[in-house]
Write a protein that holds these residues in place. Structure first.
Motif, PDB file in Angstrom:
ATOM      1  N   LEU A 434       0.837  -1.193   0.000  1.00  0.00           N
ATOM      2  CA  LEU A 434       0.000   0.000   0.000  1.00  0.00           C
ATOM      3  C   LEU A 434       0.874   1.247   0.000  1.00  0.00           C
ATOM      4  CD1 LEU A 434      -2.416  -1.077   2.887  1.00  0.00           C
ATOM      5  CD2 LEU A 434      -2.912  -1.225   0.440  1.00  0.00           C
ATOM      6  N   GLU A 438      -3.096   5.114   1.499  1.00  0.00           N
ATOM      7  CA  GLU A 438      -3.991   3.948   1.503  1.00  0.00           C
ATOM      8  C   GLU A 438      -3.926   3.219   2.836  1.00  0.00           C
ATOM      9  OE1 GLU A 438      -3.812   2.783  -3.254  1.00  0.00           O
ATOM     10  OE2 GLU A 438      -2.381   1.928  -1.839  1.00  0.00           O
ATOM     11  N   ARG A 543     -13.540   3.675   1.580  1.00  0.00           N
ATOM     12  CA  ARG A 543     -12.581   4.017   2.637  1.00  0.00           C
ATOM     13  C   ARG A 543     -13.138   5.003   3.644  1.00  0.00           C
ATOM     14  NH1 ARG A 543      -7.197   5.116  -1.091  1.00  0.00           N
ATOM     15  NH2 ARG A 543      -7.338   3.201  -2.352  1.00  0.00           N
TER      16      ARG A 543
END
Length: 605
Positions: A434, A438, A543
């Motif tokens: 990531l 992220e 997210r």
């Protein structure tokens, strides 16, 4: 870590130190009386004696060069110079103790330091250390070794305190005590290498804020050995003791500057020194007198303070290797006594080596104490320690490690610390495949919150505690009664139940953590104004909006929407992820799947 001392040796040492106290106290009283005559009485006596002796030497040997003359005369000043009132044009001076008068009569010249060389160690040569490590060879330096307001040499009280310190240090910080004793042992040129612990060599690493791949590979290989786990436990205990035993982190590991730790570390060596001297002289009195006549190594005034109980002994030279590497040739010193060969010395700073071994083990359990240690290093603004700690946390690299570093970043203001934290965070995120952004979003903790950003905890007898987010993002707890109505507090018969106490304690901890996390997430959003970060609609929903913690924050912001056709507008999000409102609160058309979102700012055009 038992103390290798027997009762008879302890008894002999205490007898000698009792005599030292008995000898020093009259000397201290006499010095105080002398200074009542003149505060600079010893300086003036020395100067007057030197002037008289220089004239005598100059007339006999025709020496006219002043520096050479001063060196010759200074080294021949007798103890009796302090008993010559005629030097100050006085009729009399206070009378010194009997032992001082006896030695003044016996040793007429160059007396200080030479008479005890056969049974007490002398300080190092001037070429081996500081100028102040040499034996005092004049009255001014000699009397500076003593305070006129209290004892400056170890006596029976110092010995009793050292025994208590040994017991306390063994109990409270045994691993720090191990290092302190190893330092004292290796500083002593007379000690045997067989008595040294090779663990000090194990934790020697290059000076760097992060471990090299070679260092990590070496520790991983060592952890696979039978003794590896034992050494890992030592490393953990050592670092934890270092951070928990002192309000101020020991960045340079000057353990021997801590009075209690120094006394506990030096006592075994001191006992061996005293008992060895008694064995050679067969006299307690002679050994006690030797401390008074050669006080340089043992005076607290040279150890960092008059009342701290710290001597030079054990603290003046470098530490020896157990198995020394080849000696390297170095440029000769200008001093004629210096050597062209430099004996290698080992470092006592093993915290980096301990941390790199912990990093090589990569056990998430260590985060429970590593992250608080990072906060302590940050509060102390200890850059070197903080950088090594966050490097260790980053190499552990679990989701909890990343979350911990994200929380730390919101507190860091020091540029070097911030850069080190960013590097460690990026490496930990990259290890999980990531980016840093992220990782921050995908690993944000949920705290068991539901879609309404609440967590209801059922308690005995129909009562409940509800964890929610209020205000500007603070975690808070309210209670519900048997009928589901909100109440101000729980009844005592519910609170007194052990199960209820544990559940509420955990919920209060979560509430505190939520408040801290919300500050971090708000900081990340504000930082997006500077970085120009954008989200696709799909990534934003996954997210942010679906997440019970981040969703609460996202629904309270105004977002800038860039649609595929080029149009730009602002919007708010409702409870449902697909429900969109304009800034006036009116329902707006759904967003296009290819929409890009960014945080709106009042100053944006």
């Amino acid at each position: 870590m038992a103390i290798d001392m027997i009762d008879s040796d302890l008894a002999i040492t205490r007898m000698v130190l009792f005599e030292v106290g008995q000898l020093e106290r009259p000397l201290v009283r006499w010095m105080a009386e002398m200074k009542q005559v003149d505060p600079r009485v010893f300086d003036k006596l020395q100067q007057a004696w030197l002037e008289r002796y220089e004239q005598k030497i100059s007339s006999c040997y025709k020496i006219t060069q002043q520096p050479l003359l001063q060196n010759v005369t200074l080294a021949h000043m007798p103890l009796a110079a302090a008993m010559m009132p005629e030097l100050l044009n006085r009729q009399s001076l206070p009378r010194p103790p009997a032992w001082y008068r006896s030695f003044a009569r016996k040793y007429q010249t160059n007396a200080l330091g030479f008479i005890t060389s056969s049974f007490l160690p002398k300080p190092v040569r001037r070429s081996d250390g500081s100028y102040y490590n040499r034996t005092p060879n004049n009255l001014r330096e000699y009397f500076y070794s003593f305070s006129d307001s209290g004892t400056s040499l170890p006596d029976e009280k110092w010995f009793d305190q050292a025994l208590q310190d040994c017991e306390k240090m063994e109990r409270d910080i045994p691993h720090l005590l191990w290092l302190a004793r190893e330092m004292v042992l290796r500083e002593d040129a007379a000690s045997s290498t067989e008595s040294m612990d090779s663990r000090l060599e194990l934790f020697q690493v290059p000076e760097a804020p992060q471990p090299s791949l070679k260092t990590l590979a070496r520790y991983k290989e060592h952890l696979a050995k039978p003794e590896g786990i034992k050494d890992l436990e030592f490393a953990r205990s050592f670092v934890r003791e270092a951070f928990e035993s002192s309000e101020k982190i020991l960045t340079s590991w000057h353990l021997l500057k801590q009075p209690s730790l120094y006394r506990a570390a030096i006592l075994p060596r001191f006992v061996r020194l005293v008992t060895g001297a008694v064995s050679r002289t067969q006299s307690v009195r002679k050994v006690a007198e030797a401390f008074l006549l050669s006080p340089s190594l043992y005076s607290f005034r040279f150890g960092g303070g008059e009342n701290n109980g710290i001597m030079r002994l054990g603290r003046q030279k470098g530490l020896r290797y157990k198995n020394p590497p080849p000696v390297k040739s170095v440029k000769p010193d200008c001093h004629p006594c210096s050597s062209s060969l430099s004996s290698p010395t080992i470092s006592s700073d093993i915290i980096a080596g301990c941390l790199w071994m912990i990093a090589a083990a990569a056990d998430a359990v260590d985060l429970e104490w590593l992250l608080p240690a990072c906060k302590k290093a940050l509060a102390a603004e200890d850059v070197a320690i903080f950088n090594r700690l966050v490097a260790t946390v980053g190499l552990i690299g679990t989701p909890d490690a990343i979350r911990g570093m994200v929380r730390l970043r919101a507190r860091v203001r020091h540029a070097t610390m911030f850069n080190a934290l960013e590097r460690s965070l990026a490496k930990a995120a990259a290890a999980s495949g990531l980016t840093t952004v992220e990782a921050e979003e995908l690993l944000a903790q949920e705290y068991e919150l539901d879609s309404t950003s609440c967590h209801r905890l059922n308690l005995p007898d129909g009562y409940a505690a509800v964890l929610s987010i209020t205000g500007s993002g603070q975690g808070s707890i309210y209670y519900e009664g048997e009928k589901g109505d909100r109440i101000s507090k729980l009844p005592p018969f519910v609170l007194e139940q052990e199960k209820c106490k544990a559940l509420l304690k955990s919920m209060r901890s979560d509430a505190k953590a939520i408040s801290a996390d919300m500050l971090v997430h708000r900081y990340r959003l504000e930082r997006s104004w500077l970085t120009g970060q954008t989200w696709t609609l799909r990534a934003f929903i996954e997210r942010w909006l679906i997440h019970p913690l981040l969703g609460w924050l996202a629904r309270r912001q105004i977002w800038l929407v860039a649609e595929p056709g080029g149009s730009i507008r602002t919007c708010l999000f409702g409870k449902e992820a697909t429900t969109v409102y304009d800034p006036d609160g009116n329902k707006a058309p759904p967003l296009h799947p290819d929409t890009l979102l960014s945080l709106w700012h009042l100053l944006q055009k």
